[in-house]
Design an enzyme around this catalytic site. Sequence first.
Site, mmCIF file in Angstrom:
data_model
loop_
_atom_site.group_PDB
_atom_site.id
_atom_site.type_symbol
_atom_site.label_atom_id
_atom_site.label_comp_id
_atom_site.label_asym_id
_atom_site.label_seq_id
_atom_site.Cartn_x
_atom_site.Cartn_y
_atom_site.Cartn_z
ATOM 1 N N TYR A 120 0.842 -1.200 0.000
ATOM 2 C CA TYR A 120 0.000 0.000 0.000
ATOM 3 C C TYR A 120 0.875 1.247 0.000
ATOM 4 C CZ TYR A 120 -3.103 3.652 1.709
ATOM 5 O OH TYR A 120 -3.785 4.825 1.854
ATOM 6 N N GLU B 106 -11.816 5.838 4.646
ATOM 7 C CA GLU B 106 -11.285 6.693 5.713
ATOM 8 C C GLU B 106 -12.338 6.911 6.794
ATOM 9 O OE1 GLU B 106 -8.301 7.532 6.202
ATOM 10 O OE2 GLU B 106 -7.307 7.387 4.266
ATOM 11 N N TRP C 239 -5.617 2.243 10.310
ATOM 12 C CA TRP C 239 -5.807 2.121 8.874
ATOM 13 C C TRP C 239 -5.570 0.685 8.428
ATOM 14 C CZ3 TRP C 239 -8.229 3.627 4.903
ATOM 15 C CH2 TRP C 239 -7.807 3.282 3.622
#
Length: 199
Positions: free
Chosen positions: A20, A42, A50
């Site tokens: 990522y 988000e 996250w």
Amino acid sequence: MTDLCRCPWVDPSKPDYLAYHDQEWGVPVHDDRLQFEFLLLEGAQAGLSWYTVLRKRQNYREAFDGFDAEKIARYDQAKIEALLQNPGIIRNRAKIQAAVLNARGYLAIREQFGSFDAYLWGFVDGRPIVNELRTLADYAATSRQSDLMSRDLKQRGFKFVGSTIVYAHMQAVGMVNDHTLGCFRRREIIDGYGEAAGG
């Protein structure tokens, strides 16, 4: 690839986290659907890490019709209840309801501005903000631009779009380049090697 210098928030023991960071984070996005995907994720991340959301990303794509905002905007109570039973996503009623509201807001913005992407990038005058960060302590949680974007999104009926969430979105989609000075991706993205997603 593991011996490359990366941002200090990256956990090198997690291959998907490395991927990522190395392939997506901070690369300028100019694709409405992908912008909406990141904003929805988000919002789902609020109060969590996250990485928790990143591991569930594919589940979200399947559960939320590939982040098709037109479909999500039409979700009814039965669909919301079904999503609350889905163990592959974060089963939080407020966050799921927010996804539906935000899909409707997204469609309204797209109608007004021509694209959701054009609306978002307008907050940074169409160009990434490039910061000079060295350590984890240098990272900001918000900015003047994220404050303005958050306020405007809230006025348009969006939920889970506080300034911290919005700033994280801006980092993810390359509106802000917050790769540290020592990170190998910082210069690559500035030089355009990390080509804009959907551009």
